[in-house]
Design an enzyme around this catalytic site. Structure first.
Site, short mmCIF file in Angstrom:
data_model
loop_
_atom_site.label_atom_id
_atom_site.label_comp_id
_atom_site.label_asym_id
_atom_site.label_seq_id
_atom_site.Cartn_x
_atom_site.Cartn_y
_atom_site.Cartn_z
N TYR A 194 -5.64 12.72 1.94
CA TYR A 194 -6.08 11.90 3.07
C TYR A 194 -7.13 12.64 3.88
O TYR A 194 -7.33 13.85 3.71
CB TYR A 194 -4.90 11.50 3.95
CG TYR A 194 -4.36 12.59 4.86
CD1 TYR A 194 -3.63 13.66 4.34
CD2 TYR A 194 -4.58 12.56 6.23
CE1 TYR A 194 -3.14 14.66 5.16
CE2 TYR A 194 -4.08 13.56 7.07
CZ TYR A 194 -3.37 14.60 6.53
OH TYR A 194 -2.89 15.60 7.34
N ARG A 223 -14.68 17.75 2.09
CA ARG A 223 -13.29 18.21 1.95
C ARG A 223 -12.47 17.19 1.17
O ARG A 223 -11.60 17.55 0.37
CB ARG A 223 -12.67 18.48 3.33
CG ARG A 223 -11.27 19.09 3.23
CD ARG A 223 -10.72 19.51 4.57
NE ARG A 223 -10.51 18.37 5.45
CZ ARG A 223 -10.17 18.46 6.72
NH1 ARG A 223 -9.98 19.66 7.28
NH2 ARG A 223 -9.99 17.38 7.44
N LYS A 240 -5.75 18.84 1.51
CA LYS A 240 -5.27 17.89 2.52
C LYS A 240 -4.44 16.81 1.84
O LYS A 240 -4.86 15.66 1.67
CB LYS A 240 -6.45 17.30 3.30
CG LYS A 240 -6.02 16.71 4.64
CD LYS A 240 -7.17 16.61 5.61
CE LYS A 240 -6.83 15.88 6.89
NZ LYS A 240 -5.82 16.52 7.72
N GLU A 280 -1.18 28.44 11.03
CA GLU A 280 -1.83 27.32 11.72
C GLU A 280 -0.76 26.47 12.37
O GLU A 280 0.44 26.76 12.26
CB GLU A 280 -2.68 26.51 10.75
CG GLU A 280 -1.87 25.85 9.65
CD GLU A 280 -2.69 24.96 8.71
OE1 GLU A 280 -3.75 24.45 9.13
OE2 GLU A 280 -2.24 24.77 7.57
N LEU A 319 -5.11 24.76 6.19
CA LEU A 319 -6.13 23.74 5.94
C LEU A 319 -7.38 24.18 6.69
O LEU A 319 -7.33 24.43 7.90
CB LEU A 319 -5.67 22.38 6.46
CG LEU A 319 -6.71 21.29 6.17
CD1 LEU A 319 -6.66 20.89 4.70
CD2 LEU A 319 -6.52 20.08 7.05
N1 PDD Z 1 -4.68 17.07 10.82
N2 PDD Z 1 -4.24 21.99 9.87
C1 PDD Z 1 -3.48 20.96 9.45
C2 PDD Z 1 -2.20 21.26 8.75
C3 PDD Z 1 -3.91 19.64 9.67
O1 PDD Z 1 -3.17 18.62 9.25
C4 PDD Z 1 -5.13 19.41 10.36
C5 PDD Z 1 -5.65 18.03 10.61
C6 PDD Z 1 -5.88 20.53 10.78
C7 PDD Z 1 -7.19 20.37 11.50
O2 PDD Z 1 -8.18 19.87 10.64
P1 PDD Z 1 -9.41 19.04 11.18
O3 PDD Z 1 -10.06 19.85 12.23
O4 PDD Z 1 -10.26 18.84 9.99
O5 PDD Z 1 -8.88 17.74 11.75
C8 PDD Z 1 -5.41 21.80 10.51
C9 PDD Z 1 -5.09 15.68 10.97
C10 PDD Z 1 -5.88 15.43 12.18
C11 PDD Z 1 -3.85 14.82 10.88
O6 PDD Z 1 -3.03 15.09 10.01
O7 PDD Z 1 -3.71 13.87 11.66
#
Ligand code: PDD
Length: 288
Positions: free
Chosen positions: A33, A52, A147, A181, A206
């Site tokens: 996703y 990504r 992801k 994280e 991620l």
């Molecule tokens: N989550 N780490 C994890 C485990 C995440 O699921 C996410 C993003 C991030 C941050 O990634 P980005 O900056 O690309 O949004 C880091 C999304 C927003 C979600 O699951 O809703």
């Protein structure tokens, strides 16, 4: 105005949108996703998100449901049909619907779903207040760089955080105390040397698109950036801490477990990076 979802080639009412009970996303979490922010009517960091997406698909050997150009057209049509100028676009693709059997099906068309909703980044009052995080054991697999929709550990961690009055969970490795994280965010600290520190983009996290953007904004602002692991202990004695993600932007952390971060108020570097990110998000150009 009723919401519209995209499901396998059709724009359908969100409320009745559905996929098969045999979908491998539902059966096995066999899918990937993306969440892309929409600000001032445009997608924020659209191309890095799509890069990504392609990488996640390739790592799981999921066939793309359609080429990138067609995807971008559907994304724009979703934005238009849902009349969203500030919000998020969610997209998910799975290995499709097939008789339940773990190995890849010989024949299945990938499922592609998109939804869209209004949502804003945390506002000034929320940013000014900051949030708490709760450390939880890192129990995830060794491909956190993908992801994938398999988010059970993340969900359990975030639920635990919420039950403890915290906004986010920080996955912390029991072997060495390293904070990898957050449950759905990347973790940053500013130790007493004033540098900006975040876990390197390895398979343990991620690689957030917001993380990359904030690192580049920080470098432009003349900050020293260190992509290196840090421990929970180091974080607790840091001058500042914050998280980044598509849905939170740069969000100050003012408490880690039971300890306030510094004086318990958002740090000045954090607030500066928050402002820089907000400006980028609102003005960021849409590449052709
Ligand atoms: N989550 N780490 C994890 C485990 C995440 O699921 C996410 C993003 C991030 C941050 O990634 P980005 O900056 O690309 O949004 C880091 C999304 C927003 C979600 O699951 O809703």
């Amino acid at each position: 105005m009723s919401r519209v979802a995209y499901v396998n080639g059709r724009y359908v009412p969100h409320a009745t949108a559905h996929v098969s009970v045999e979908d491998r996303g539902f059966q096995f979490a066999d899918g990937v996703y993306e969440v892309i922010a929409i600000d001032a009517g445009h997608f924020v960091d659209e191309l890095p998100h799509l890069d990504r997406w392609d990488r996640s698909l390739a790592e799981l050997r999921l066939p793309p449901a359609m080429p990138r150009n067609a995807m971008r057209q559907v994304m724009r049509e979703m934005l238009r049909r849902n009349r969203v100028r500030e919000g998020i676009l969610y997209m998910q693709s799975t290995r499709g619907a097939a008789r339940r059997d773990a190995p890849f099906p010989r024949q299945a068309d990938p499922t592609l779903v998109m939804t869209c909703r209004r949502q804003s980044l945390p506002g000034p009052a929320q940013v000014e207040a900051g949030v708490a995080v709760l450390s939880v054991p890192e129990i995830r697999w060794s491909r956190c760089d993908v992801k994938s929709v398999a988010l059970l550990p993340n969900i359990l961690a975030k639920q635990k955080a919420r039950e403890h009055g915290a906004y986010e969970a920080w996955f912390t490795r029991e072997s060495d105390g390293v904070v990898t994280e957050g449950g759905s965010t990347n973790a940053f600290i500013v130790p007493t040397d004033g540098h900006l520190v975040t876990h390197p983009a390895t398979n343990a996290i991620l690689g957030g698109i917001t993380r990359d953007r904030v690192l580049s904004l920080a470098r432009d602002a003349g900050l020293t950036v260190e992509e290196r692991p840090f421990t929970l202990e180091e974080a607790k004695s840091a001058r500042e801490a914050f998280m980044t993600s598509t849905t939170t932007g740069v969000y100050p952390i003012v408490q880690i477990d039971d300890a306030p971060v510094a004086n318990g108020r958002p740090g000045s570097l954090t607030l500066d990076l928050n402002a820089r990110y907000m400006a980028f998000s609102a003005n960021g150009e849409v590449p052709a």
